[in-house]
Design an enzyme around this catalytic site. Structure first.
Site, PDB file in Angstrom:
ATOM      1  N   HIS A 146       0.846  -1.183   0.000  1.00  0.00           N
ATOM      2  CA  HIS A 146       0.000   0.000   0.000  1.00  0.00           C
ATOM      3  C   HIS A 146       0.878   1.228   0.000  1.00  0.00           C
ATOM      4  O   HIS A 146       1.909   1.241   0.663  1.00  0.00           O
ATOM      5  CB  HIS A 146      -0.927   0.016   1.236  1.00  0.00           C
ATOM      6  N   ASP A 169      -8.118  -5.105  -0.287  1.00  0.00           N
ATOM      7  CA  ASP A 169      -8.610  -5.908  -1.410  1.00  0.00           C
ATOM      8  C   ASP A 169      -8.315  -7.399  -1.243  1.00  0.00           C
ATOM      9  O   ASP A 169      -8.964  -8.233  -1.868  1.00  0.00           O
ATOM     10  CB  ASP A 169      -8.013  -5.402  -2.727  1.00  0.00           C
TER      11      ASP A 169
HETATM   12  C1  LIG Z   1      -0.504  -0.470  -4.072  1.00  0.00           C
HETATM   13  C2  LIG Z   1       0.856  -0.286  -4.745  1.00  0.00           C
HETATM   14  C3  LIG Z   1       0.628   0.275  -6.147  1.00  0.00           C
HETATM   15  C4  LIG Z   1       1.645   0.716  -3.920  1.00  0.00           C
HETATM   16  O1  LIG Z   1       2.915   0.665  -4.383  1.00  0.00           O
HETATM   17  P1  LIG Z   1       4.006   1.829  -4.255  1.00  0.00           P
HETATM   18  O2  LIG Z   1       3.922   2.501  -2.961  1.00  0.00           O
HETATM   19  O3  LIG Z   1       3.878   2.688  -5.454  1.00  0.00           O
HETATM   20  O4  LIG Z   1       5.286   0.970  -4.266  1.00  0.00           O
HETATM   21  P2  LIG Z   1       6.092   0.585  -5.548  1.00  0.00           P
HETATM   22  O5  LIG Z   1       5.199   0.242  -6.690  1.00  0.00           O
HETATM   23  O6  LIG Z   1       7.086   1.667  -5.756  1.00  0.00           O
HETATM   24  O7  LIG Z   1       6.815  -0.744  -5.048  1.00  0.00           O
HETATM   25  C5  LIG Z   1       7.915  -0.745  -4.127  1.00  0.00           C
HETATM   26  C6  LIG Z   1       8.551  -2.122  -4.159  1.00  0.00           C
HETATM   27  O8  LIG Z   1       7.650  -3.071  -3.609  1.00  0.00           O
HETATM   28  C7  LIG Z   1       7.305  -4.046  -4.575  1.00  0.00           C
HETATM   29  N1  LIG Z   1       5.886  -4.315  -4.458  1.00  0.00           N
HETATM   30  C8  LIG Z   1       4.916  -3.430  -4.134  1.00  0.00           C
HETATM   31  N2  LIG Z   1       3.741  -4.055  -4.105  1.00  0.00           N
HETATM   32  C9  LIG Z   1       3.979  -5.345  -4.418  1.00  0.00           C
HETATM   33  C10 LIG Z   1       3.157  -6.478  -4.557  1.00  0.00           C
HETATM   34  N3  LIG Z   1       1.846  -6.387  -4.369  1.00  0.00           N
HETATM   35  N4  LIG Z   1       3.720  -7.648  -4.868  1.00  0.00           N
HETATM   36  C11 LIG Z   1       5.054  -7.753  -5.044  1.00  0.00           C
HETATM   37  N5  LIG Z   1       5.895  -6.709  -4.941  1.00  0.00           N
HETATM   38  C12 LIG Z   1       5.352  -5.524  -4.638  1.00  0.00           C
HETATM   39  C13 LIG Z   1       7.617  -3.411  -5.915  1.00  0.00           C
HETATM   40  O9  LIG Z   1       7.845  -4.375  -6.926  1.00  0.00           O
HETATM   41  C14 LIG Z   1       8.845  -2.637  -5.566  1.00  0.00           C
HETATM   42  O10 LIG Z   1       9.921  -3.514  -5.472  1.00  0.00           O
HETATM   43  P3  LIG Z   1      11.370  -3.114  -6.016  1.00  0.00           P
HETATM   44  O11 LIG Z   1      11.746  -1.914  -5.190  1.00  0.00           O
HETATM   45  O12 LIG Z   1      12.177  -4.324  -5.800  1.00  0.00           O
HETATM   46  O13 LIG Z   1      11.160  -2.753  -7.459  1.00  0.00           O
HETATM   47  C15 LIG Z   1       1.600  -1.634  -4.817  1.00  0.00           C
HETATM   48  O14 LIG Z   1       1.852  -2.127  -3.528  1.00  0.00           O
HETATM   49  C16 LIG Z   1       0.865  -2.654  -5.645  1.00  0.00           C
HETATM   50  O15 LIG Z   1       1.004  -2.658  -6.883  1.00  0.00           O
HETATM   51  N6  LIG Z   1       0.060  -3.560  -5.017  1.00  0.00           N
HETATM   52  C17 LIG Z   1      -0.697  -4.517  -5.754  1.00  0.00           C
HETATM   53  C18 LIG Z   1      -1.984  -3.890  -6.248  1.00  0.00           C
HETATM   54  C19 LIG Z   1      -2.957  -3.668  -5.140  1.00  0.00           C
HETATM   55  O16 LIG Z   1      -3.175  -4.525  -4.297  1.00  0.00           O
HETATM   56  N7  LIG Z   1      -3.599  -2.513  -5.181  1.00  0.00           N
HETATM   57  C20 LIG Z   1      -4.586  -2.121  -4.204  1.00  0.00           C
HETATM   58  C21 LIG Z   1      -4.065  -1.023  -3.355  1.00  0.00           C
HETATM   59  S1  LIG Z   1      -5.170  -0.669  -2.012  1.00  0.00           S
END
Ligand SMILES: CC(C)(COP(=O)(O)OP(=O)(O)OC[C@H]1O[C@@H](n2cnc3c(N)ncnc32)[C@H](O)[C@@H]1OP(=O)(O)O)[C@@H](O)C(=O)NCCC(=O)NCCS
Length: 394
Positions: A279, A330
């Site tokens: 998140h 979710d």
């Molecule tokens: C929600 C989300 C977009 C937030 O991400 P963020 O704060 O932007 O973090 P980032 O996308 O920069 O990810 C940071 C690191 O964690 C990893 N990561 C984040 N969420 C992950 C997940 N669900 N599964 C695996 N790895 C994940 C990324 O690959 C990244 O790794 P790296 O540094 O080795 O490249 C992300 O956690 C995600 O894509 N989750 C899955 C989708 C989801 O459940 N969405 C609902 C949100 S309420």
């Protein structure tokens, strides 16, 4: 030519030829950590609260309808105010017949979220005061949407599954009404309560992507429906609300508790994102996920089928060990809706049915104290390239 472009863009990155303050300013991809406005609707500081009330208490003691009132009006209703509010919701649930017809006519392959966005857009044409952005008008149209979105979702769903339309009930509570319009069955107390809690938890979450989209649209003095349609579009994405549908696909793909550990390790090794984990703002876990998980357990118990809970537990453990990531809302909500007998295609639309309350509160708050939302960008492209007329370019 290419090297000139690269040189020019490097100059720009270093700030040559730009206002020095623009180049020097720090920028945060994805606006991470940026305070983009003020709100009195909810906070995640010190635990999620809506209008000052802790989400744990609201989930335990309030109903979704009460929470909807709280979000729209800023305070909890008295018994009389609540009775009036419920009566208005019941009166408002009739969707104009041409819209129901239209929603049925949309080609069957159209995703339910797209159909819902179109349905909400069409509702704007039946609101003669569509451009009146006074708070009273916005509250009235928010209530119509809260009442009519479940009808749009259910009517479309039952039509494409060749099931007869179920009219909204004037006696059932809001969560039972949604479930009964979709399933066409009686709803037991546990199903109703689980649905109610999921709607409460989905209702509001400060400046998430869809809410921010709604506020951006409102800040241009556009209308309420345009803001909600933008929000629905933003919510649909798998990194936001669309994640709950993808979670169920993951659980189905894993198939059995024995398969769970190897599946998730392989997925992580391939750098796959596990939907329902991580998140942007909750780094130590999403408090909403914990609350909803307890309902998943109860529903799994009732069904006498613990397999999905075992799969979920194993995946949670491995993702925490390997990536330090915890589930977001979710993750349990997909299982919860599955236990409630709902098809995957309904999960994100049900998120809309709840979040429309938070969006509406933010639209009202933005309209009441508006300033156009118009940030700047840091330009990283080439500058002052020599222009060659088309006739000379070969
Ligand atoms: C929600 C989300 C977009 C937030 O991400 P963020 O704060 O932007 O973090 P980032 O996308 O920069 O990810 C940071 C690191 O964690 C990893 N990561 C984040 N969420 C992950 C997940 N669900 N599964 C695996 N790895 C994940 C990324 O690959 C990244 O790794 P790296 O540094 O080795 O490249 C992300 O956690 C995600 O894509 N989750 C899955 C989708 C989801 O459940 N969405 C609902 C949100 S309420």
């Amino acid at each position: 030519m290419a090297s000139a472009i690269i040189k020019a863009s490097q100059d720009v990155i270093r700030g040559k030829g730009m206002e020095p303050h623009m180049a020097e300013q720090q920028y945060f991809p994805g606006l991470e950590g940026i305070i983009a406005g003020e709100t009195s609707i909810s906070t995640i500081e010190g635990g999620l609260q809506y209008r000052g009330y802790r989400i744990e208490e609201l989930a335990r003691d309030a109903s979704f309808t009460e929470v909807a009132y709280l979000l729209l009006h800023g305070q909890l209703p008295s018994q009389e105010q609540f009775a009036d509010f419920k009566a208005i919701l019941i009166e408002s649930s009739e969707v104009p017949e041409p819209i129901l017809e239209f929603v049925r006519e949309i080609p069957l392959h159209a995703p339910p979220m797209d159909v819902l966005r179109t349905g909400v857009s069409a509702l704007a044409h039946f609101d003669p005061q569509c451009d009146d952005d006074s708070t009273d008008s916005n509250i009235a149209r928010a209530m119509r949407l809260i009442a009519q979105i479940p009808v749009l979702i259910a009517a479309r769903y039952r039509y494409i599954h060749a099931e007869p339309y179920v009219e909204p009930s004037s006696t059932l509570r809001f969560p039972a009404n949604i479930l009964s319009m979709i399933r066409g069955t009686e709803i037991d107390a546990l199903d109703e309560e689980a649905m109610d809690v999921s709607l409460i938890l989905y209702a509001e979450h400060e400046f998430n992507a869809s809410t921010f989209a709604a506020r951006v649209v409102t800040s241009t003095q556009s209308d309420f429906y345009s803001a909600i349609c933008a929000a629905i579009g933003a919510l649909k994405g798998p990194l936001h609300g669309g994640a709950n549908e993808h979670v169920m696909e993951v659980l189905e793909e894993v198939g059995s508790p024995e398969n769970a550990e190897s599946w998730v390790r392989t997925a992580l090794a391939k750098k796959q994102r596990i939907m329902g984990f991580g998140h942007r703002v909750y780094r130590d876990g999403d408090p909403r996920a914990e609350i909803l998980k307890t309902y998943c357990r109860q529903l799994a118990d009732k069904a006498g089928n613990e397999e999905l809970e075992q799969i979920a537990d194993t995946i949670e453990k491995v993702v925490l060990d390997e990536k330090g990531l915890r589930p977001n809302l979710d993750w349990p909500s997909a299982r919860l809706y599955h236990y409630l007998g709902l098809d995957v295609e309904l999960y994100t639309p049900l998120f809309v049915a709840s979040r429309v309350t938070g969006w509406a509160a933010h639209i009202i708050e933005q309209a009441e104290n508006n300033r156009l939302i118009r940030p700047r960008s840091r330009y990283i492209g080439p500058v002052t390239l020599p222009f060659t007329p088309l006739s000379d370019r070969g």
